[in-house]
Scaffold this active site. Sequence first.
Site, PDB file in Angstrom:
ATOM      1  N   LYS B  86       0.827  -1.316  -0.009  1.00  0.00           N
ATOM      2  CA  LYS B  86      -0.065   0.159   0.130  1.00  0.00           C
ATOM      3  C   LYS B  86       1.029   1.180  -0.102  1.00  0.00           C
ATOM      4  O   LYS B  86       0.744   2.560  -0.376  1.00  0.00           O
ATOM      5  CB  LYS B  86      -0.878   0.062   1.284  1.00  0.00           C
ATOM      6  CG  LYS B  86      -1.960  -1.117   1.162  1.00  0.00           C
ATOM      7  CD  LYS B  86      -3.067  -0.710   0.215  1.00  0.00           C
ATOM      8  CE  LYS B  86      -4.111  -1.966   0.221  1.00  0.00           C
ATOM      9  NZ  LYS B  86      -4.962  -1.848  -0.960  1.00  0.00           N
ATOM     10  N   GLU B 108     -10.193   5.764   1.978  1.00  0.00           N
ATOM     11  CA  GLU B 108     -10.993   4.694   2.709  1.00  0.00           C
ATOM     12  C   GLU B 108     -10.058   3.436   2.973  1.00  0.00           C
ATOM     13  O   GLU B 108      -8.870   3.269   2.558  1.00  0.00           O
ATOM     14  CB  GLU B 108     -11.913   4.037   1.584  1.00  0.00           C
ATOM     15  CG  GLU B 108     -11.415   2.848   0.717  1.00  0.00           C
ATOM     16  CD  GLU B 108     -10.148   3.448  -0.195  1.00  0.00           C
ATOM     17  OE1 GLU B 108     -10.208   4.362  -0.385  1.00  0.00           O
ATOM     18  OE2 GLU B 108      -9.320   2.589  -0.753  1.00  0.00           O
ATOM     19  N   SER B 376       2.167  -9.499  -0.235  1.00  0.00           N
ATOM     20  CA  SER B 376       1.939  -8.232  -0.603  1.00  0.00           C
ATOM     21  C   SER B 376       1.718  -7.441   0.883  1.00  0.00           C
ATOM     22  O   SER B 376       1.888  -6.123   0.990  1.00  0.00           O
ATOM     23  CB  SER B 376       0.381  -8.116  -0.857  1.00  0.00           C
ATOM     24  OG  SER B 376      -0.417  -8.713  -0.135  1.00  0.00           O
TER      25      SER B 376
END
Lengths: 254, 408
Positions: B86, B108, B376
């Site tokens: 992210k 969000e 991830s």
Amino acid sequence: MLESYIRSRRQEKDILLMTHIVLGYPDFETSLALVETMVQAGVDLMELQIPFSEPIADGPVIARACQKALERGVTVRRCLEAAHEAAANNDIPFLFMSYFNILFKYGTDAFVQRAREAGIKGAIVPDVPPEEGDEYLTAMTAHGLDPIFIFAPTSTDDRMKIVARHARGFVYCVARKGVTGEKTEFSRDLDGYLARCRRATELPLALGFGVSSPEDVDALRGRVDIAVVGSQAIRVLEDKGAAAVGEFIAGLRK
Amino acid sequence: MNRPGYHGRFGGAFLPEILVATFDQLGQAFAQAKADPSFWQEYTELMSTYSCRPTPLTPADNLSRHFGGARIFVKREDLNHTGAHKANNVMAQGLLVRRMGKTRVIAETGAGQHGVATATMAARFGFSCTVYMGEEDVERQRPNVFWMQQLGAEVVPVRDGSRTLKDAINEALRDWARNMDDTHYVLGTASGPHPYPEMVAYFQSIIGLEARKQILAQAGKLPKRVYACVGGGSNAMGIFSGFMDDDVELVGVEAGGKGLGTGMHAARLASDQGSVGVAQGYKTYFLQDDDGQMRDTHSVAAGLDYVGVSPILAHLHETGRARFESATDAEVVEALRLTMRMEGLIPALESAHAFAQAFKEAPKLGSDDVIVINQSGRGDKDIFTVADAIGDPDWERFIIKKAEAYHA
């Protein structure tokens, strides 16, 4: 056609009133009673909102009404039936308001055809800008319904012209930034914006988002053709019951 | 169909008029940044000094031996600052926000990883920050809520709809419709209206660019398959984009939840229960009912618990360029335990989906084959969920004691 209806009605009234309900909220019986009440209170046009689970352009009042309606099992089929009943028993034009997925999943052409059979005259689908509107516009034209498009204070003059090319019936001018159901100051700032809207289209103009009192409607006289009351009617319904909605609507245009 | 913002028949920008100008502005800013070589340079420099880029590619030799098939490599996005891929997207969008001259960011978040990443970015760049998070996610991801608040962000629990990620997106869009003048919406995944899918995929492509170079250097060949978990699709797009033009099979792994037959999952592409629709501003496969109402989704991994999926991935699914599978909650927890024990790696529950699928397939591949799994994110954040799923009695006693201490 909505445009000629609005123009002839404007001969008699200096401002028209469009109101809004969420179909199936709190139930269909109340929805249909609200329609009768609003029409008797002198409303000129009505938006019938078909609830969608992701109402991104709506504020908390309408979004929650939609959510509650869905929780109680409201279906698109039942909304179409209720709209049919409303249009058959009341002599004003009704518009569908919903989001594109409701049409798309039903089959856009089939939905619009069904809407026409139900006696619906137009639609407001806020998440279909003209660029994404091929399928929607083709169906609306084929079945003779008016697609109502939206101007926003953030729309440039050029953008308004593009939108106006596809608009029919009237153009819905959003009074301010944000979503439905928040307070709006109907100050002089609005005049510059409305002048831009007027320059962009010959169609009648409606103004909504935050119209909630007789003073608000008064302030719009001579500035637009139609005042749109949405969330406030739901608030009155929730706070004081269906009977009070008629009084509220009748009192808006004294 | 080569309209901008479309990937085959998916994508588009189904936007309320109030947001059209803002998306135009963002689209222009992104196009300028993409055309300006100094932007990518600034981005990679920032990521090498503020995060941990390039992230390593770790050979998982114990797992490889255990399964006895393909040699497994793990791309370590968990080693980014804040513990997930992210950070890539968020820092790049931060650079874009600075270029646009805005001062506030909103986001969000589902699992909270994107929210934490956005909050760090905002702190670093000096932006004010509001994060929308479904109430249900606020409850199950308390540690991330804590960190967002400590980093100076306001966390707003969203109580509408299913109170998860999709509802947080709706609320962020509503905020943006009010505050677009000074505010940028840092969307966390390769979904949403154009230009987000393309933009986020572009920023995340840093993963695939590195991974391709690394696997060639370390294994001397391209991988047979690349595995990535798929929520909105950003880490999958990130690693896939490095191998798009190669003879490499791309495998996306969705949340199988309690099993595809139970309806409690988030497998939009891997199950036959997804269908094409338009919501939250874009056209893709959604888990929806016959009326077009979005269904509730389920996953043990909050970050995969989403009704829609990247329109780019939907297109890759339709063209057959990528294959989509699903892993159940139970398979995922098992894959996580095995990975911890055998490699000392702690993948996030989201990432563990990619591991679970790779473990199903690795034994069937040859010993000269190589596969890459995208880790991830790291799993530390999932300590409460993982401990629950494993049913660790010592942890339960610890929590009870801790609660008693607060009561005292």
